[in-house]
Enzyme design. Structure first.
Site, mmCIF file in Angstrom:
data_model
loop_
_atom_site.group_PDB
_atom_site.id
_atom_site.type_symbol
_atom_site.label_atom_id
_atom_site.label_comp_id
_atom_site.label_asym_id
_atom_site.label_seq_id
_atom_site.Cartn_x
_atom_site.Cartn_y
_atom_site.Cartn_z
ATOM 1 C CD GLU A 84 49.348 0.475 14.681
ATOM 2 O OE1 GLU A 84 48.584 0.829 13.756
ATOM 3 O OE2 GLU A 84 49.651 1.208 15.630
ATOM 4 C CE LYS A 110 51.318 10.350 17.698
ATOM 5 N NZ LYS A 110 50.836 9.190 18.201
#
Ligand code: PSU
Ligand code: MN
Length: 349
Positions: A51, A185
């Site tokens: 990405e 996260k």
């Protein structure tokens, strides 16, 4: 290892033109491929999508370009071809040249492209870093099945009010690409993220023995049980192969815990501080993740960035190994099919 790739190429001689699915997938116009990626796809060799939001919005310059180059090198050293995906002046690129990568890493006028911004970036001829969702869309059109990132987006804390749920999760539910990530996260709600992925029908696995927990990006253990586990890159590839054969059209997530030596174990306090700041400053929506990443880097004096780079590199190795296994599994099927076709010709009609 280049040797592995060479061996792979030798095994494939003569079968390349019998690969209609990949060739067909690549008929989509308006995509520019580097020669290396184009050849690898035509030959059925392992390719790993990478990405670019992580380059344009996830890390500061020059750490971003150093990371991007290192990741490409690691993918090659495992015998696969890296394909960094981005939108440059409205053109979709699968694989970037050195100059393109360098320009992108320093570009200020660049937007974050998820599914929602995709037609906007292409239609207005803008330059964009593709998120996990954006990159999956392109990888799928290009016929690339394995994609490596650092961490995916997820359900934000307080999403029951804000409705802030990353488009990465819905994309995983609708696009058949295997995504390698170090988990989610803890700036996000990890429990709700796993629930949402289950609802979307995503096959969520974590590397490790049965019962291993899902990873939390900076740390190897989120405290949440992973729905499923995989023991090896080959096993992950076999599951993805089944996903493709079943034509489920949904994605697969492979969580790879950050190696313990690289983990940023004391990061939780900084995460809470950065989140409080977001609330005070009224930072919302797609600005949250880039803000938190850069603020965490400041608060932890670079420790979060160091861990981020280490986990992406680790994911690149694992993802490339999965891509190599998948290419072998797929080519095995094709050779088998060819053999059956050949034998059936010998039979009297
Ligand atoms: N997490 C990171 N670095 C990143 C991102 C996430 O540690 O660069 C990026 C990825 O591109 C991911 C996107 O797809 O943020 C998710 O953004 P949002 O939550 O706005 O969907
Ligand atoms: Mn969001």
């Amino acid at each position: 290892m280049r040797f592995r790739r060479k061996m792979f190429q030798l095994c494939k001689v003569g079968t390349a033109r019998f690969r209609p699915s990949i060739c067909e997938a690549r008929k989509f116009s308006n995509i520019s491929y580097t020669r290396e990626v184009s050849e690898a796809l035509s030959n059925g060799e392992p390719v790993v999508a990478l990405e670019s939001t992580i380059i344009t919005h996830g890390m500061p310059y020059p750490a971003n370009i150093e990371m991007a180059r290192k990741v490409e090198t690691l993918v090659r050293s495992e015998g696969a071809v890296p394909a960094t995906i981005a939108i440059l002046n409205g053109n979709i690129h699968v694989g970037l040249s050195n100059d393109e990568l360098t320009d992108l890493a320093q570009c200020k006028d660049v937007i974050k492209v998820s599914r929602a911004e995709f037609p906007y970036a292409v239609g207005k001829k803008l330059t964009g870093g593709t998120t996990v969702a954006g990159t999956m869309i392109v990888a799928d059109k290009a016929g690339i099945k394995v994609f490596v990132t650092g961490g995916i987006g997820g359900v934000h804390r307080g999403a029951e009010v804000s409705m802030d749920i990353s488009a990465d999760l819905t994309e995983l539910g609708r696009t058949p690409v295997l995504v390698v990530s170090a988990g989610v996260k803890s700036i996000l709600d990890i429990g709700l993220t796993l629930e949402y992925l289950e609802t979307m029908g995503v096959c969520v696995t974590t590397f490790g023995p049965k019962g291993s927990n899902f990873p939390a990006f900076y740390t190897p253990d989120s405290g949440f049980r992973s729905p499923l586990n995989v023991a090896s890159p080959f096993e992950a590839a076999s599951i993805m192969k089944a996903n493709m054969d079943l034509n489920l059209k949904s994605g697969m997530l492979v969580g790879v815990p950050i190696p313990v030596k690289d983990a940023a174990l004391g990061i939780q306090k900084a995460i809470e501080t950065a989140l409080e700041e977001c609330e005070k400053k009224n930072i919302k929506g797609k600005l949250i993740t880039p803000y938190l990443l850069s603020r965490l880097n400041e608060l932890t004096k670079g420790e979060s960035l160091r861990a981020n780079i280490a986990l992406v590199e680790n994911n690149a190795r694992v993802g490339a190994q999965i891509a190599c296994s998948l290419a072998q599994l797929t080519s095995g099927t094709k050779v088998f099919t060819l053999l059956i076709m050949f034998l059936s010709h010998l039979l009297p009609s």
